[in-house]
Scaffold this motif. Structure first.
Motif, PDB file in Angstrom:
ATOM      1  N   SER A   1       0.223  -1.221  -0.116  1.00 32.34           N
ATOM      2  CA  SER A   1       0.214   0.375   0.167  1.00 32.34           C
ATOM      3  C   SER A   1       0.830   1.275   0.042  1.00 32.34           C
ATOM      4  CB  SER A   1      -0.871  -0.241   1.227  1.00 32.34           C
ATOM      5  OG  SER A   1      -0.043  -0.581   2.503  1.00 32.34           O
ATOM      6  N   TRP A   2       1.920   1.351   0.591  1.00 29.70           N
ATOM      7  CA  TRP A   2       3.299   2.785   0.352  1.00 29.70           C
ATOM      8  C   TRP A   2       3.524   2.578  -0.367  1.00 29.70           C
ATOM      9  CZ3 TRP A   2       4.551   5.525   5.218  1.00 29.70           C
ATOM     10  CH2 TRP A   2       3.889   5.429   5.733  1.00 29.70           C
ATOM     11  N   SER A   3       2.975   1.484  -1.476  1.00 29.38           N
ATOM     12  CA  SER A   3       4.042   1.999  -2.547  1.00 29.38           C
ATOM     13  C   SER A   3       3.224   2.473  -4.124  1.00 29.38           C
ATOM     14  CB  SER A   3       4.871   0.328  -3.607  1.00 29.38           C
ATOM     15  OG  SER A   3       3.243  -0.067  -3.893  1.00 29.38           O
ATOM     16  N   VAL A   4       2.337   2.501  -3.617  1.00 34.20           N
ATOM     17  CA  VAL A   4       0.860   3.857  -4.581  1.00 34.20           C
ATOM     18  C   VAL A   4       1.593   5.013  -4.528  1.00 34.20           C
ATOM     19  CG1 VAL A   4      -1.265   4.300  -4.345  1.00 34.20           C
ATOM     20  CG2 VAL A   4      -0.635   1.657  -3.971  1.00 34.20           C
ATOM     21  N   PRO A   5       1.477   6.072  -5.658  1.00 35.77           N
ATOM     22  CA  PRO A   5       1.647   7.080  -5.152  1.00 35.77           C
ATOM     23  C   PRO A   5       0.801   8.177  -4.617  1.00 35.77           C
ATOM     24  CG  PRO A   5       2.318   6.130  -7.487  1.00 35.77           C
ATOM     25  CD  PRO A   5       1.422   4.708  -6.986  1.00 35.77           C
ATOM     26  N   ASN A   6       1.338   9.052  -4.239  1.00 32.95           N
ATOM     27  CA  ASN A   6       0.954  10.013  -3.259  1.00 32.95           C
ATOM     28  C   ASN A   6      -0.825  10.777  -4.525  1.00 32.95           C
ATOM     29  OD1 ASN A   6      -0.608  10.836  -1.199  1.00 32.95           O
ATOM     30  ND2 ASN A   6       0.589  12.996  -1.356  1.00 32.95           N
ATOM     31  N   GLU A   7      -0.009  10.539  -6.253  1.00 34.24           N
ATOM     32  CA  GLU A   7      -1.184  11.331  -6.907  1.00 34.24           C
ATOM     33  C   GLU A   7      -2.959  10.645  -6.550  1.00 34.24           C
ATOM     34  OE1 GLU A   7       2.467  11.873  -6.797  1.00 34.24           O
ATOM     35  OE2 GLU A   7       2.584  10.480  -8.299  1.00 34.24           O
ATOM     36  N   GLN A   8      -1.981   9.363  -6.736  1.00 31.36           N
ATOM     37  CA  GLN A   8      -3.495   8.919  -7.130  1.00 31.36           C
ATOM     38  C   GLN A   8      -4.739   8.590  -5.838  1.00 31.36           C
ATOM     39  OE1 GLN A   8      -2.829   4.926  -8.648  1.00 31.36           O
ATOM     40  NE2 GLN A   8      -1.279   5.356  -9.797  1.00 31.36           N
ATOM     41  N   ILE A   9      -3.928   9.710  -4.801  1.00 28.74           N
ATOM     42  CA  ILE A   9      -4.599   9.038  -3.787  1.00 28.74           C
ATOM     43  C   ILE A   9      -6.022   8.935  -3.641  1.00 28.74           C
ATOM     44  CG2 ILE A   9      -4.599  10.706  -2.223  1.00 28.74           C
ATOM     45  CD1 ILE A   9      -4.127   8.484  -0.683  1.00 28.74           C
ATOM     46  N   ASN A  10      -6.961  10.232  -4.465  1.00 27.01           N
ATOM     47  CA  ASN A  10      -8.157  10.265  -4.981  1.00 27.01           C
ATOM     48  C   ASN A  10      -8.986   9.606  -6.673  1.00 27.01           C
ATOM     49  OD1 ASN A  10      -8.596  11.772  -2.417  1.00 27.01           O
ATOM     50  ND2 ASN A  10      -7.898  13.885  -4.108  1.00 27.01           N
ATOM     51  N   PHE A  11      -7.909   9.020  -6.073  1.00 26.80           N
ATOM     52  CA  PHE A  11      -8.912   8.281  -7.745  1.00 26.80           C
ATOM     53  C   PHE A  11      -9.746   7.029  -7.701  1.00 26.80           C
ATOM     54  CE2 PHE A  11      -4.383   8.750 -10.728  1.00 26.80           C
ATOM     55  CZ  PHE A  11      -4.611   9.931 -10.782  1.00 26.80           C
ATOM     56  N   HIS A  12     -10.395   6.711  -8.323  1.00 19.46           N
ATOM     57  CA  HIS A  12     -11.546   5.583  -8.582  1.00 19.46           C
ATOM     58  C   HIS A  12     -10.593   4.095  -7.737  1.00 19.46           C
ATOM     59  CE1 HIS A  12     -15.071   3.958  -8.814  1.00 19.46           C
ATOM     60  NE2 HIS A  12     -14.606   2.589  -9.561  1.00 19.46           N
TER      61      HIS A  12
END
Lengths: 169, 461
Positions: free
Chosen positions: B381-392
């Motif tokens: 979960s910490w490898s997900v880029p921060n920019e994607q936090i609001n994506f669907h």
């Protein structure tokens, strides 16, 4: 007045229980003497009165305080910036629940620790008479005795089976 | 063993014998103990060095380099942090076999201080609740200076508050429980008497206080595991919305806590030579609970999987890929094997449960499996880029992030730190609860019954 401590060997715990009865017969009520042990005995083992305490009140008060503060914080911040989200009411209780839970827990825990301090009379610089043999398994009966009755009470404890009696003026 | 193969009941020591023996053991520190403390202390310091190097090298802007550190915090919380729960539960149901385990679990309560210290830097790495879906409030995030979000400080402040409550309960529990034992050590050393005198009133407050602190520790621990698993993993992965996950992690915590106590008890018995006080029954009884927890681990894990697997939306498939069958699949398989398959097939057999080695072996499997479980969840979960936090949903499954030397140092250092803290605290208070064992010894006698012998236990309430 002097403080007296009668010490009974662990294997003669029955003698300690007898001594409390003898003290009551000699006019000392159950509230005049205290029993000291190195590990817990079942309640009522020495015929002692039931120990009253108010420890349960502390976590309750702490929880109430923590809950109130949490509700105030969440409610006030929602009211301070009233924005309808997803058609939900401004004061949405489900959203306040987590913070209210945390506040309740924190208050309950801190007040419980405080309550243990208070109800155990800790710290107590004027702690009464004590002997290290208590933690070695001896059972102690401690009471405050008028000077003129010192000899009589000491004899009473020794007759009951006390291994030693210590007097502190 | 009994002459016809039945269970042998070990001889019962008197309270005096037990106390004298324990106090003399407590006063002496063997070379093996000192060596263990030295090694663990050195590893902990290396972990601290790894942390400092990571902070200097990568800073606190990007989450990716800190995934393994976040996993270590989760691991400590679901092993050392939950060990006191086992004692609390067994004490609440008045299970007499908990007595030799009690202090072991309580000593791990001190590790909450380390968890708190490790947790604080993580607060700078997760985004605030503004402008994203969170457990708290959907904040407005107007960006206008001077305006409030709906709830300021969410989620960092509130996660910290609950952990602070947990630390207070954990340290308080250890302090209250060990007061009487510290008085025994104090008197044997001939030191001046403290405030603990052993008054019946003090014993009463002690007993009630342990019950209250235990109950609040339980509520705070389960609450914190739930919040940590939501705010520090699930909320960071777009498309991952799983109501079972916090409960799954809580069950994992109970399983890890019991495993921690069992392995520690086994090592204590074997290398600390406590065979006289820690018997087979102290492994046999909790092993049945451990077996049940293995089944629950599978049930919750399976429930998580099946919902996403049947859903088959691209978003759901990506989440399954990230957490189970994609970049971290070997961690997932390791967790499944060691948290369920291996301990379950070990503990299935009564002859294995009815031993000291079998339950300890199953518990050791679980401790390793639990680490794999946390690594796949948090490194993933910490490898997900921060920019994607609001994506669907995820914009592609991130590649595997292998641990580097600093990650290894931080993981090993964190675990060593908790163990070092345990050994350090065990020098300050006896590792087997004197008051609780003495109470148990006084209420227990072995009586002949026909051609066998039975243990008779007195229950005062």
């Amino acid at each position: 007045m002097a403080q007296m401590l009668g010490l009974f060997r662990e294997e003669e715990a029955e003698s300690a229980a007898n001594a409390t009865e003898a003290l009551e017969q000699a006019g000392y009520s159950n509230e005049n003497f205290e029993i000291l042990t190195g590990s817990p005995y079942p309640e009522g083992a020495f015929g002692e009165r039931e120990v009253k305490h108010k420890l349960y009140v502390f976590p309750f008060m702490g929880a109430l305080l923590g809950f109130s503060v949490a509700m105030l914080v969440t409610g006030a911040t929602q009211a301070a910036y009233p924005l309808v989200v997803g058609g939900k009411p401004i004061l949405s209780l489900p959203a306040m629940t987590i913070i209210a839970y945390e506040g309740t827990m924190l208050g309950a825990i801190l007040f419980t620790v405080l309550g243990i301090f208070f109800e155990s009379r800790l710290p107590n610089p004027n702690a009464g008479i004590y002997d290290p043999r208590i933690t070695a398994g001896y059972i102690g009966i401690t009471l405050t005795v008028a000077d003129e009755r010192l000899n009589a009470v000491e004899q009473l404890l020794r007759r009951a089976g006390a291994a030693d009696v210590i007097v502190k003026r | 063993m009994h002459r016809n193969g039945h269970r042998h009941i070990p001889p019962v020591a008197t309270v005096h014998e037990f106390t004298e023996d324990m106090v003399s053991r407590h006063a002496a520190t063997g070379p093996r103990y000192r060596r263990a403390m030295l090694i663990l202390g050195a590893l902990f310091l290396l972990g601290v060095a790894g942390f400092v190097a990571r902070a200097l090298q990568d800073g606190f802007d990007d989450r990716l380099p800190w995934g393994y550190f976040a996993a270590t915090v989760a691991y400590l919380m679901t092993t050392a942090g939950t060990a006191p729960l086992i004692v609390i539960g067994m004490r609440a149901v008045k299970a007499h076999w908990h007595r030799p385990l009690a202090r072991i679990g309580e000593l791990y309560g001190a590790s909450t201080v380390l968890i708190l210290a490790m947790f604080i830097p993580l607060l700078f790495l997760i985004p605030s609740a503004v402008n994203r879906r969170t457990l708290y409030f959907q904040s407005d995030g107007t960006g206008v200076p001077g305006t409030l979000g709906r709830i300021p400080g969410a989620p960092q402040v509130y996660d910290l508050v609950l952990l602070a409550a947990l630390v207070a309960a954990g340290v308080g529990l250890l302090w209250v429980s060990s007061r009487a034992d510290r008085a025994v050590v104090r008197d044997h050393k001939g030191q001046s008497p403290g405030n603990w005198r052993g008054l019946l009133r003090q014993w009463k407050v002690h007993k009630v206080g342990l019950g209250l602190l235990g109950a609040t520790y339980f509520l705070a621990a389960i609450g914190f595991i739930s919040l940590y698993s939501i705010d520090f993993s699930m909320a960071l992965v777009p498309g991952w919305r799983d109501a079972i996950y916090p409960a799954f992690q809580s069950i994992s915590g109970l399983q890890g806590g019991l495993a921690t106590v069992l392995v520690t008890m086994y090592l204590l018995r074997k290398y600390g030579h406590f065979e006289q006080y820690i018997h087979m029954e102290h492994f046999w009884a909790p092993s049945k609970i451990l077996l049940a927890l293995c089944l629950l681990w599978f049930y919750f894990g399976w429930s998580t999987l099946i919902i996403y697997w049947y859903g088959r939306q691209p978003v759901e498939r990506d989440v399954l890929q990230l957490l189970m069958f994609g970049p971290y699949e070997w961690f997932f398989y390791g967790a499944f094997l060691l948290c369920f398959v291996a301990p379950f097939t070990t503990l299935l057999w009564n002859s294995v449960r009815k031993s000291t080695t079998g339950p300890a072996l199953a518990a050791a499997f679980i401790l390793v499996g639990n680490l794999f479980d946390k690594l796949r969840l948090y490194a993933g979960s910490w490898s997900v880029p921060n920019e994607q936090i609001n994506f669907h949903g995820l914009e592609g499954v991130p590649l595997v992030h292998y641990p580097d030397l600093l990650d290894v140092l931080m993981v090993v250092g964190g675990i060593s730190g908790a163990l070092f803290l345990f050994l350090w605290m065990a020098r300050r208070t006896p590792v087997i609860s004197l008051w609780e064992m003495s109470e148990g010894l006084r209420l227990r006698v072995v009586r002949p019954f026909l051609r066998t012998r039975l243990t008779v236990i007195g229950k005062s309430e």
